[in-house]
Scaffold this motif. Structure first.
Motif, mmCIF file in Angstrom:
data_model
loop_
_atom_site.group_PDB
_atom_site.id
_atom_site.type_symbol
_atom_site.label_atom_id
_atom_site.label_comp_id
_atom_site.label_asym_id
_atom_site.label_seq_id
_atom_site.Cartn_x
_atom_site.Cartn_y
_atom_site.Cartn_z
ATOM 1 N N ILE A 87 -26.738 -22.732 -58.073
ATOM 2 C CA ILE A 87 -25.809 -21.873 -58.817
ATOM 3 C C ILE A 87 -25.265 -20.840 -57.834
ATOM 4 C CG2 ILE A 87 -25.566 -20.209 -60.676
ATOM 5 C CD1 ILE A 87 -25.880 -23.100 -61.604
ATOM 6 N N ILE A 88 -23.951 -20.857 -57.601
ATOM 7 C CA ILE A 88 -23.343 -20.020 -56.561
ATOM 8 C C ILE A 88 -22.791 -18.723 -57.146
ATOM 9 C CG2 ILE A 88 -21.638 -19.947 -54.721
ATOM 10 C CD1 ILE A 88 -23.900 -21.971 -54.322
ATOM 11 N N GLY A 89 -21.989 -18.802 -58.198
ATOM 12 C CA GLY A 89 -21.384 -17.609 -58.764
ATOM 13 C C GLY A 89 -20.465 -16.922 -57.766
ATOM 14 N N GLU A 90 -20.307 -15.630 -57.923
ATOM 15 C CA GLU A 90 -19.448 -14.846 -57.027
ATOM 16 C C GLU A 90 -20.044 -13.453 -56.847
ATOM 17 O OE1 GLU A 90 -14.821 -13.282 -56.589
ATOM 18 O OE2 GLU A 90 -15.496 -14.303 -58.406
ATOM 19 N N LEU A 91 -20.393 -13.113 -55.599
ATOM 20 C CA LEU A 91 -20.889 -11.774 -55.305
ATOM 21 C C LEU A 91 -19.721 -10.795 -55.358
ATOM 22 C CD1 LEU A 91 -23.291 -12.635 -52.355
ATOM 23 C CD2 LEU A 91 -23.968 -11.807 -54.607
ATOM 24 N N VAL A 92 -19.852 -9.770 -56.170
ATOM 25 C CA VAL A 92 -18.746 -8.824 -56.372
ATOM 26 C C VAL A 92 -19.108 -7.410 -55.941
ATOM 27 C CG1 VAL A 92 -17.729 -10.163 -58.252
ATOM 28 C CG2 VAL A 92 -19.471 -8.430 -58.775
ATOM 29 N N GLY A 93 -20.321 -7.210 -55.426
ATOM 30 C CA GLY A 93 -20.744 -5.876 -55.008
ATOM 31 C C GLY A 93 -20.490 -5.613 -53.536
ATOM 32 N N CYS A 94 -20.929 -4.458 -53.096
ATOM 33 C CA CYS A 94 -20.732 -4.023 -51.710
ATOM 34 C C CYS A 94 -22.071 -3.980 -51.005
ATOM 35 C CB CYS A 94 -20.071 -2.641 -51.690
ATOM 36 S SG CYS A 94 -19.883 -1.939 -50.046
ATOM 37 N N LEU A 95 -22.123 -4.486 -49.777
ATOM 38 C CA LEU A 95 -23.342 -4.402 -48.980
ATOM 39 C C LEU A 95 -23.556 -2.959 -48.535
ATOM 40 C CD1 LEU A 95 -23.242 -7.569 -46.710
ATOM 41 C CD2 LEU A 95 -24.737 -7.149 -48.632
ATOM 42 N N ALA A 96 -24.727 -2.416 -48.838
ATOM 43 C CA ALA A 96 -24.998 -1.021 -48.485
ATOM 44 C C ALA A 96 -24.995 -0.809 -46.977
ATOM 45 C CB ALA A 96 -26.357 -0.601 -49.067
ATOM 46 N N LYS A 97 -25.376 -1.826 -46.214
ATOM 47 C CA LYS A 97 -25.445 -1.682 -44.761
ATOM 48 C C LYS A 97 -24.081 -1.804 -44.112
ATOM 49 C CE LYS A 97 -28.302 -3.187 -40.865
ATOM 50 N NZ LYS A 97 -29.329 -4.142 -40.419
ATOM 51 N N TYR A 98 -23.157 -2.538 -44.734
ATOM 52 C CA TYR A 98 -21.805 -2.719 -44.186
ATOM 53 C C TYR A 98 -20.779 -2.445 -45.300
ATOM 54 C CZ TYR A 98 -24.550 -5.268 -40.730
ATOM 55 O OH TYR A 98 -25.481 -5.624 -39.802
ATOM 56 N N PRO A 99 -20.580 -1.174 -45.665
ATOM 57 C CA PRO A 99 -19.714 -0.877 -46.812
ATOM 58 C C PRO A 99 -18.231 -1.017 -46.529
ATOM 59 C CG PRO A 99 -20.520 1.159 -45.834
ATOM 60 C CD PRO A 99 -21.191 0.034 -45.095
ATOM 61 N N ARG A 100 -17.802 -0.874 -45.284
ATOM 62 C CA ARG A 100 -16.366 -0.849 -44.970
ATOM 63 C C ARG A 100 -15.897 -2.199 -44.434
ATOM 64 N NH1 ARG A 100 -14.583 4.360 -45.274
ATOM 65 N NH2 ARG A 100 -16.195 5.981 -45.240
ATOM 66 N N GLN A 101 -16.125 -3.243 -45.201
ATOM 67 C CA GLN A 101 -15.663 -4.579 -44.825
ATOM 68 C C GLN A 101 -15.585 -5.440 -46.075
ATOM 69 O OE1 GLN A 101 -17.886 -7.489 -44.856
ATOM 70 N NE2 GLN A 101 -19.441 -6.261 -45.868
ATOM 71 N N GLU A 102 -14.845 -6.545 -45.978
ATOM 72 C CA GLU A 102 -14.656 -7.434 -47.120
ATOM 73 C C GLU A 102 -15.055 -8.869 -46.800
ATOM 74 O OE1 GLU A 102 -10.590 -7.084 -48.202
ATOM 75 O OE2 GLU A 102 -10.780 -5.044 -48.996
#
Length: 359
Positions: A87-102
């Motif tokens: 089950i893959i879904g879609e990650l929609v949150g922000c990585l706390a260690k790398y917040p300024r990237q997409e």
């Protein structure tokens, strides 16, 4: 393939991630541990794989229902769904260690309706709603939270002190030499330290006796006191005061319409064949099929669900097939069989015209 890998390496380097070991760091507050996943042993699944329904009532995964969407907030549950159930879904949150990237995203994981219905049918998970999260926290919860923050602050103070001790121990030889030079009135800048000393200066340095313990304590006294305003703040990805009985079961109502039923039966059939499935919106389809985990493999098929009685304009058919051909995939249309009990597939592939070569 090579161009895609080069782009991925450039993206990883731009955010300070080692491209040789693509990892996803997600924090689970309940367990207070970090799950680090390395995708090195990902293998292709067999196409004739048939999933056997198991009894997961003892450790059933809770799917959080919020604003008509279903999320996964727990890192261990996310890992279980991906590695064991595809089950893959879609990650929609922000990585706390790398917040300024997409390039990489983090928790929560947004599940698609077909994935939720499949997990419920297979007995792997249940949809729950934490109604108490809709109300302001109680005074006892606030007190518990403040105590937890105080514990984290003291742990950070301890870690900061231990790191400083390690740095001083590693640099003690240079610190002692610099202190001796100051006592003898020698210059201690980098250029002077690089130059070799004469015999008289070396002998003078050896004769200077210093107490390394006092010197160590002196260096530790220079460590500034950590203020609470400077402490790191832990971002919660799961409810820290979670209680097993503190939720209510939500009745999931999907699919309802004939088109939703076709989408779900198609998703279920392809999932039971061993494929990894994601959304196909970026290529104009309903689903994308992968032979293995999408982080390691490219998709092979674009699936579009169509009713048997629906007419497809020739311009639309040509456009969809050309799109699939340009991205090196096969366009597949899925529909119910005549009796409506199974799903049938029809693939289209762009063919080259060799008419001029035969003349």
């Amino acid at each position: 393939m090579k161009a895609h890998c080069r782009r991925r390496r450039r993206h990883c380097r731009s955010v300070g991630i080692d491209p040789r070991e693509v990892s996803i760091m997600l924090l689970d507050v309940n367990a207070r541990c970090c799950c680090k996943i390395f995708w090195k042993d990902c293998k292709n699944k067999q196409k004739n794989f048939k999933y056997k329904k198991k009894n997961y009532t003892s450790d059933m995964i809770n799917l959080t229902f919020s604003q008509n969407n279903v999320f996964i907030w727990n890192a261990c549950d996310w890992l279980t769904l991906r590695k064991e159930h595809r089950i893959i879904g879609e990650l929609v949150g922000c990585l706390a260690k790398y917040p300024r990237q997409e390039v990489l995203s983090g928790l929560p994981l947004l599940l698609f309706p077909e994935e939720v219905s499949l997990l419920l049918e297979k007995g792997i998970a249940r949809v729950v709603k934490y109604s108490h999260l809709q109300y302001p926290p109680s005074e006892s919860l606030k007190e518990t939270f403040d105590q937890y923050r105080e514990i984290l602050f003291k742990e950070q103070e301890k870690c900061l002190k231990e790191e400083k001790e390690k740095q001083i121990e590693a640099m003690m030889d240079k610190i002692v030499e610099g202190k001796k030079r100051k006592i003898l009135g020698m210059k201690t800048n980098k250029k002077k330290l690089r130059k070799p000393l004469d015999k008289d200066s070396q002998e003078a340095l050896k004769n200077v006796k210093l107490n390394t313990k006092d010197l160590f304590d002196e260096q530790m006294s220079k460590l500034p006191k950590l203020e609470k305003s400077e402490a790191l703040i832990q971002t919660h990805t799961a409810y820290p005061q979670w209680n097993k009985g503190n939720f209510e079961i939500v009745q999931w109502k999907y699919p309802n319409t004939p088109q939703e039923k076709l989408r779900y039966e198609t998703f279920k059939d392809l999932w039971e064949r061993g494929y990894y499935i994601t959304t196909g919106e970026k290529f104009g389809g309903d689903f994308l099929l992968y032979p293995g985990d999408p982080i390691m493999f490219h998709s092979q098929f674009i699936i579009q669900c169509k009713n048997r009685s629906e007419e497809i304009p020739i311009t639309e058919l040509v456009g969809q097939c050309r799109t699939a051909s340009h991205v090196r995939k096969v366009q597949v249309f899925a529909t119910f069989s005549e009796d409506g009990k199974s799903v049938k597939y029809q693939s289209f592939k762009w063919a080259e015209n060799n008419g001029f070569e035969n003349r």
